[in-house]
Scaffold this motif. Structure first.
Motif, short mmCIF file in Angstrom:
data_model
loop_
_atom_site.label_atom_id
_atom_site.label_comp_id
_atom_site.label_asym_id
_atom_site.label_seq_id
_atom_site.Cartn_x
_atom_site.Cartn_y
_atom_site.Cartn_z
N ARG A 91 -13.38 7.20 -2.40
CA ARG A 91 -11.92 8.37 -2.31
C ARG A 91 -10.25 7.88 -2.05
NH1 ARG A 91 -12.22 13.00 1.66
NH2 ARG A 91 -11.64 11.10 4.22
N PHE A 92 -9.96 7.38 -1.71
CA PHE A 92 -8.62 7.20 -1.48
C PHE A 92 -7.44 6.22 -3.24
CE2 PHE A 92 -10.23 6.95 2.21
CZ PHE A 92 -9.19 8.10 3.36
N VAL A 93 -9.41 5.26 -3.71
CA VAL A 93 -8.30 5.09 -4.79
C VAL A 93 -9.28 5.25 -6.05
CG1 VAL A 93 -8.65 2.80 -6.21
CG2 VAL A 93 -9.47 2.35 -3.07
N SER A 94 -7.28 5.16 -6.56
CA SER A 94 -7.88 6.48 -7.73
C SER A 94 -8.57 4.92 -9.43
CB SER A 94 -6.34 6.45 -8.26
OG SER A 94 -5.98 7.13 -7.32
N ARG A 95 -7.87 3.36 -8.66
CA ARG A 95 -7.93 3.08 -10.38
C ARG A 95 -8.12 1.34 -9.84
NH1 ARG A 95 -3.48 2.98 -14.79
NH2 ARG A 95 -4.21 5.27 -14.46
N VAL A 96 -8.61 0.51 -10.42
CA VAL A 96 -9.32 -0.95 -9.63
C VAL A 96 -9.31 -1.77 -11.14
CG1 VAL A 96 -10.38 -2.28 -8.71
CG2 VAL A 96 -10.44 -0.01 -7.89
N PHE A 97 -7.96 -2.89 -11.00
CA PHE A 97 -8.26 -3.99 -11.97
C PHE A 97 -8.29 -5.31 -11.29
CE2 PHE A 97 -3.73 -2.80 -11.05
CZ PHE A 97 -2.82 -4.41 -10.89
N ALA A 98 -8.64 -5.88 -12.20
CA ALA A 98 -8.23 -7.79 -11.44
C ALA A 98 -7.23 -8.37 -11.53
CB ALA A 98 -8.60 -8.71 -12.37
N GLU A 99 -6.84 -9.00 -9.95
CA GLU A 99 -6.26 -9.66 -10.21
C GLU A 99 -6.08 -10.88 -10.61
OE1 GLU A 99 -2.72 -10.65 -6.83
OE2 GLU A 99 -4.66 -10.08 -5.70
N GLN A 100 -5.60 -11.61 -11.26
CA GLN A 100 -5.90 -12.88 -12.13
C GLN A 100 -5.13 -13.77 -11.29
OE1 GLN A 100 -8.36 -12.43 -15.64
NE2 GLN A 100 -7.70 -10.16 -15.48
N ASP A 101 -4.09 -14.15 -11.50
CA ASP A 101 -2.46 -14.67 -11.06
C ASP A 101 -1.94 -14.23 -10.39
OD1 ASP A 101 0.23 -15.30 -12.83
OD2 ASP A 101 -1.68 -17.22 -12.78
N TRP A 102 -1.10 -15.20 -9.95
CA TRP A 102 0.32 -14.29 -9.10
C TRP A 102 1.22 -14.15 -9.75
CZ3 TRP A 102 1.30 -14.95 -3.58
CH2 TRP A 102 2.06 -14.53 -3.47
N ASP A 103 1.54 -14.26 -11.09
CA ASP A 103 2.42 -13.96 -11.84
C ASP A 103 2.78 -12.42 -12.80
OD1 ASP A 103 4.58 -15.75 -10.92
OD2 ASP A 103 3.58 -17.37 -12.30
N GLN A 104 1.48 -11.51 -12.25
CA GLN A 104 1.08 -10.87 -12.75
C GLN A 104 2.17 -9.61 -12.30
OE1 GLN A 104 -3.17 -10.57 -12.12
NE2 GLN A 104 -2.97 -9.22 -12.35
N ARG A 127 -14.97 -5.37 -6.55
CA ARG A 127 -14.72 -3.18 -7.54
C ARG A 127 -15.72 -2.80 -7.42
NH1 ARG A 127 -11.96 -4.15 -12.44
NH2 ARG A 127 -11.48 -2.42 -12.94
N LEU A 128 -16.42 -2.71 -7.17
CA LEU A 128 -17.50 -1.61 -6.46
C LEU A 128 -17.45 -0.79 -5.77
CD1 LEU A 128 -19.94 -0.13 -8.14
CD2 LEU A 128 -21.26 -1.48 -6.68
N ILE A 129 -17.30 -1.35 -4.45
CA ILE A 129 -16.90 -1.21 -3.26
C ILE A 129 -15.72 0.05 -2.80
CG2 ILE A 129 -15.79 -1.09 -0.52
CD1 ILE A 129 -18.33 -3.58 -0.87
N LEU A 130 -14.12 -0.43 -3.78
CA LEU A 130 -13.01 0.17 -3.77
C LEU A 130 -13.01 0.84 -5.04
CD1 LEU A 130 -10.62 -3.20 -4.38
CD2 LEU A 130 -10.18 -1.76 -2.44
N GLU A 131 -14.04 0.90 -6.06
CA GLU A 131 -13.86 2.28 -6.68
C GLU A 131 -14.32 3.12 -6.15
OE1 GLU A 131 -14.24 -0.23 -11.93
OE2 GLU A 131 -15.87 0.11 -10.08
N SER A 132 -15.75 2.69 -5.12
CA SER A 132 -16.30 4.42 -4.28
C SER A 132 -15.84 4.89 -3.54
CB SER A 132 -17.56 3.30 -3.57
OG SER A 132 -17.17 3.12 -2.88
#
Length: 143
Positions: A69-82, A62-67
């Protein structure tokens, strides 16, 4: 006079384990499809459940993704159906996944544009984790 581009949210999901240049290139390409790129990063528990544990922890990925520059927001994928509710909650215009998922998310076309990006030209020929583990079928959610 230039008019501002209306908001166009792009959403993708992945483990992004052992982040490399191909991941960055994919995120860069996805970011050009809209004004905001949101990434659902699979949690450690979700990866374990899918049968493919990550080498790096969710917090590290998550830290790598948040750093990035192309990514605006990162959230947790916890379930296939979400995915369905994420698309609604984040007002997603484009749901983008690698073409190795071709056809798996077509049921979401009723609420957003589903795009499959050629994966091997960007990421390489390494087999993605979801092809190593059995995936549940995506269930349509009644509105």
């Amino acid at each position: 006079m230039l008019t501002p581009m209306s908001s166009r949210v792009v959403l993708t999901y992945g483990s992004f384990d052992m982040f490399h240049q191909g991941h960055a290139q994919l995120l860069q390409r996805l970011s050009t499809m809209g004004t905001e790129l949101i990434v659902g990063c699979s949690t450690d528990a979700y990866n374990e459940k899918m049968g493919v544990p990550a080498a790096n922890s969710y917090a590290q990925r998550r830290l790598i993704l948040e750093s990035c520059r192309f990514v605006s927001r990162v959230f947790a994928e916890q379930d296939w159906d979400q995915k369905y509710t994420d698309i609604i909650n984040y007002n997603v215009s484009v749901f983008a996944m690698g073409d190795d998922w071709q056809g798996q998310f077509d049921a979401l076309n009723d609420i957003t544009q589903v795009v499959y990006i050629p994966r091997s030209a960007i990421i390489g020929d390494r087999k993605p984790f979801h092809m190593m583990a059995k995936q549940p079928a995506l269930r349509a959610v009644a509105s």
